[in-house]
Design a protein around this motif. Structure first.
Motif, PDB file in Angstrom:
ATOM      1  N   SER A 118       0.856  -1.186   0.000  1.00 24.34           N
ATOM      2  CA  SER A 118       0.000   0.000   0.000  1.00 24.34           C
ATOM      3  C   SER A 118       0.889   1.233   0.000  1.00 24.34           C
ATOM      4  O   SER A 118       2.078   1.159   0.288  1.00 24.34           O
ATOM      5  CB  SER A 118      -0.929   0.017   1.218  1.00 24.34           C
TER       6      SER A 118
ATOM      7  N   ASP B 268      -3.427   6.224   1.171  1.00 24.39           N
ATOM      8  CA  ASP B 268      -4.223   4.995   1.147  1.00 24.39           C
ATOM      9  C   ASP B 268      -4.503   4.486  -0.263  1.00 24.39           C
ATOM     10  O   ASP B 268      -5.652   4.246  -0.648  1.00 24.39           O
ATOM     11  CB  ASP B 268      -5.539   5.177   1.920  1.00 24.39           C
TER      12      ASP B 268
ATOM     13  N   GLN C 236       1.063   5.199   1.476  1.00 20.55           N
ATOM     14  CA  GLN C 236       0.528   6.099   2.500  1.00 20.55           C
ATOM     15  C   GLN C 236       0.569   7.571   2.108  1.00 20.55           C
ATOM     16  O   GLN C 236      -0.199   8.377   2.618  1.00 20.55           O
ATOM     17  CB  GLN C 236       1.311   5.909   3.806  1.00 20.55           C
TER      18      GLN C 236
END
Length: 193
Positions: free
Chosen positions: A91, A115, A93
């Motif tokens: 992922s 996200d 951030q």
């Protein structure tokens, strides 16, 4: 001096190149005879669309160097803890875009958000599209840098930083092509003439 705009819009998509007189540099002698003009060109994207691809790394970078792109720089590193060895994200951030002028000075820094996962897209519109932002040829976009902070499968922070300086050579386009990639990003491009 002639000032050429070469607007390359990625994804939303038109390509138009036109010349505009930006000023004249007079190279005349003291008697006033003769003159010379120099050209300053701008051929750089003014809109970007990226797709995150976590299977990519910095090597190889598949952006063609030469007429439009002067160089590329890319690295993936641990972010914070130097002992982190898994440099594959699951992922993202944070994404920051920095755009710099022909002198290498950062003109704009924009945070895109957080996200993101593999396959997500994000976009950025250049400051060159803002009317009145460019008052001097040195203010023309000279390149872009993307800073991405992600997490690996163990939740450890890692970072991908890549930079693409442009040549701004007259007539040097397209600058980037569909599917070219650098770091964790792949370019989505749609050119229409």
């Amino acid at each position: 001096m002639k000032f050429y705009y070469c607007y390359v819009i990625l994804t939303i998509a038109t390509l138009s190149c036109s010349s505009t007189r930006f000023g004249v540099v007079n190279a005349a002698s003291a008697t006033g005879s003769g003159s010379a003009e120099s050209e300053i060109c701008y051929c750089a994207p003014n809109s970007y669309k990226f797709t995150l691809d976590f299977s990519l790394t910095c090597s190889p970078v598949n952006i063609t160097l030469g007429d439009a792109v002067a160089a590329t720089t890319c690295f993936v590193i641990p972010f914070g803890d130097p002992e982190v060895s898994d440099l594959v994200p699951v992922s993202v951030q944070s994404i920051d875009i920095l755009e710099f002028n022909r002198n290498g000075q950062v003109i704009v820094q924009e945070n895109i958000g957080a996200d993101f996962i593999d396959g997500n897209t994000f976009s950025y519109i250049s400051y060159a599209t803002i009317l009145g932002m460019i008052m001097d040829p040195e203010d023309l976009p000279g390149g872009i840098q993307v800073n991405i902070v992600g997490l690996n499968k163990d939740g450890e922070e890692i970072a991908n930083v890549h930079q693409i300086p442009f040549t701004n050579a007259c007539g040097a386009y397209p600058v980037l092509s569909e599917g070219q990639s650098i770091g964790w990003t792949r370019f989505n491009v749609d050119y229409h003439i």
